[in-house]
Scaffold this motif. Sequence first.
Motif, mmCIF file in Angstrom:
data_model
loop_
_atom_site.group_PDB
_atom_site.id
_atom_site.type_symbol
_atom_site.label_atom_id
_atom_site.label_comp_id
_atom_site.label_asym_id
_atom_site.label_seq_id
_atom_site.Cartn_x
_atom_site.Cartn_y
_atom_site.Cartn_z
ATOM 1 N N PHE A 137 92.436 40.307 61.164
ATOM 2 C CA PHE A 137 92.450 41.423 62.106
ATOM 3 C C PHE A 137 91.010 41.792 62.434
ATOM 4 O O PHE A 137 90.098 41.541 61.629
ATOM 5 N N PRO A 138 90.777 42.421 63.584
ATOM 6 C CA PRO A 138 89.424 42.930 63.868
ATOM 7 C C PRO A 138 89.009 43.925 62.785
ATOM 8 O O PRO A 138 89.778 44.821 62.424
ATOM 9 N N ALA A 139 87.819 43.782 62.272
ATOM 10 C CA ALA A 139 87.389 44.604 61.133
ATOM 11 C C ALA A 139 87.302 46.081 61.491
ATOM 12 O O ALA A 139 87.666 46.941 60.689
ATOM 13 N N HIS A 140 86.852 46.395 62.705
ATOM 14 C CA HIS A 140 86.534 47.782 63.036
ATOM 15 C C HIS A 140 87.757 48.682 63.116
ATOM 16 O O HIS A 140 87.631 49.905 63.076
ATOM 17 N N VAL A 141 88.958 48.113 63.197
ATOM 18 C CA VAL A 141 90.149 48.919 63.412
ATOM 19 C C VAL A 141 91.067 48.954 62.188
ATOM 20 O O VAL A 141 92.159 49.504 62.251
ATOM 21 N N THR A 142 90.603 48.418 61.078
ATOM 22 C CA THR A 142 91.393 48.398 59.843
ATOM 23 C C THR A 142 90.676 49.192 58.759
ATOM 24 O O THR A 142 89.447 49.315 58.774
ATOM 25 N N SER A 143 91.435 49.691 57.797
ATOM 26 C CA SER A 143 90.818 50.463 56.709
ATOM 27 C C SER A 143 89.925 49.579 55.847
ATOM 28 O O SER A 143 88.825 49.990 55.463
ATOM 29 N N VAL A 144 90.377 48.353 55.535
ATOM 30 C CA VAL A 144 89.545 47.464 54.726
ATOM 31 C C VAL A 144 88.284 47.065 55.478
ATOM 32 O O VAL A 144 87.191 46.995 54.909
ATOM 33 N N GLY A 145 88.429 46.807 56.774
ATOM 34 C CA GLY A 145 87.261 46.439 57.567
ATOM 35 C C GLY A 145 86.246 47.558 57.646
ATOM 36 O O GLY A 145 85.039 47.331 57.515
ATOM 37 N N ARG A 146 86.715 48.776 57.829
ATOM 38 C CA ARG A 146 85.783 49.905 57.924
ATOM 39 C C ARG A 146 85.068 50.163 56.605
ATOM 40 O O ARG A 146 83.890 50.521 56.600
ATOM 41 N N VAL A 147 85.778 49.988 55.506
ATOM 42 C CA VAL A 147 85.133 50.172 54.207
ATOM 43 C C VAL A 147 83.996 49.166 54.021
ATOM 44 O O VAL A 147 82.911 49.506 53.546
ATOM 45 N N ILE A 148 84.250 47.921 54.391
ATOM 46 C CA ILE A 148 83.221 46.890 54.224
ATOM 47 C C ILE A 148 82.084 47.103 55.229
ATOM 48 O O ILE A 148 80.904 47.034 54.874
ATOM 49 N N CYS A 167 89.050 48.038 72.389
ATOM 50 C CA CYS A 167 90.178 48.334 73.259
ATOM 51 C C CYS A 167 91.182 49.196 72.498
ATOM 52 O O CYS A 167 91.233 49.175 71.270
ATOM 53 N N ALA A 168 91.978 49.945 73.224
ATOM 54 C CA ALA A 168 92.939 50.860 72.622
ATOM 55 C C ALA A 168 94.206 50.094 72.232
ATOM 56 O O ALA A 168 95.038 49.780 73.094
ATOM 57 N N LEU A 169 94.352 49.800 70.950
ATOM 58 C CA LEU A 169 95.569 49.146 70.483
ATOM 59 C C LEU A 169 96.719 50.140 70.401
ATOM 60 O O LEU A 169 97.886 49.776 70.511
ATOM 61 N N THR A 170 96.390 51.401 70.166
ATOM 62 C CA THR A 170 97.350 52.514 70.191
ATOM 63 C C THR A 170 96.615 53.705 70.796
ATOM 64 O O THR A 170 95.380 53.673 70.953
ATOM 65 N N PRO A 171 97.322 54.778 71.121
ATOM 66 C CA PRO A 171 96.629 55.963 71.638
ATOM 67 C C PRO A 171 95.633 56.566 70.655
ATOM 68 O O PRO A 171 94.769 57.359 71.056
ATOM 69 N N ARG A 172 95.723 56.213 69.372
ATOM 70 C CA ARG A 172 94.845 56.791 68.350
ATOM 71 C C ARG A 172 93.600 55.940 68.074
ATOM 72 O O ARG A 172 92.721 56.363 67.330
#
Length: 289
Positions: A137-148, A167-172
Amino acid sequence: MPAATRAPHFVRSLERGLAVIRAFDADHPELTLSEVARASELTRAAARRFLLTLADLGYVHADGRTFRLTPRVLELGYSYLAGFSLAQIAEPHLEQLVERTRESSSLCVLDGDEIVYVARVPARRIMTAAITVGTRFPAHVTSVGRVILAHLPEEERELVLSRADLCALTPRTIVSVALLRAELDRVRGQGYAVVDQELEEGLRSVAAPVRDRDGEVVAAVNIPVHASRNTVASVRRDLLPHLLDTVAGIEADLRMAAGAAATGRGPADAPGTGTHRSSSSPRPPAPRP
């Protein structure tokens, strides 16, 4: 092992020596000769010979009438740990985490701008997310990616952010570099990341970083949950403490494995001996909701 079932090659003296070592545990770190003999089911004379031999080899320390193990006993497990990969070391810890939380858990590493699942233990439910080892998955949009990403050197982190497809994968989903940079700073400060339905509607995830013996973040562990079952507050209250405990266990085993690989003997760097101090900051306590 009953005598009737012992193979011809069975070495009884080795069995007895290991029984003496196993007599010591967290509740009984120091034992007298009589206590060792009783716990290992040996005569006092036999227990004494084994204890003195172990003392000569540096595995036992005698202090008057009592005996205790020395850090050198860690050598006995170092060869085993040294041959393990990060995923192999983490997997039993993930299994325990899933058993405690009844939610799936995974270990991920950063590969370029993506995170890759290298170990995963699914929850025992009929409906579970179709994620397997090797999923990206793209790192910037996942919890594990953001932690790293939050723990990368600033130059490396900015390079990833400059290439990220916001890009907006969801409204959030966070789609602003400035907001994402601020979120990574917050994640770094608090020591964990919570992503609330940014990758997929209905999916919340919490992750914590895994550090090696030098304090460098090498991976992250997450717990994904369905938003209908868990609020953000309940994720922090009920799941984050278990996640942080699990990561601490993985890091302890990584330090032992690294010590074994680096020295072949390793107990000088074993946790608790006072000869090695991680350069990482202490983990934050789990926040109160």
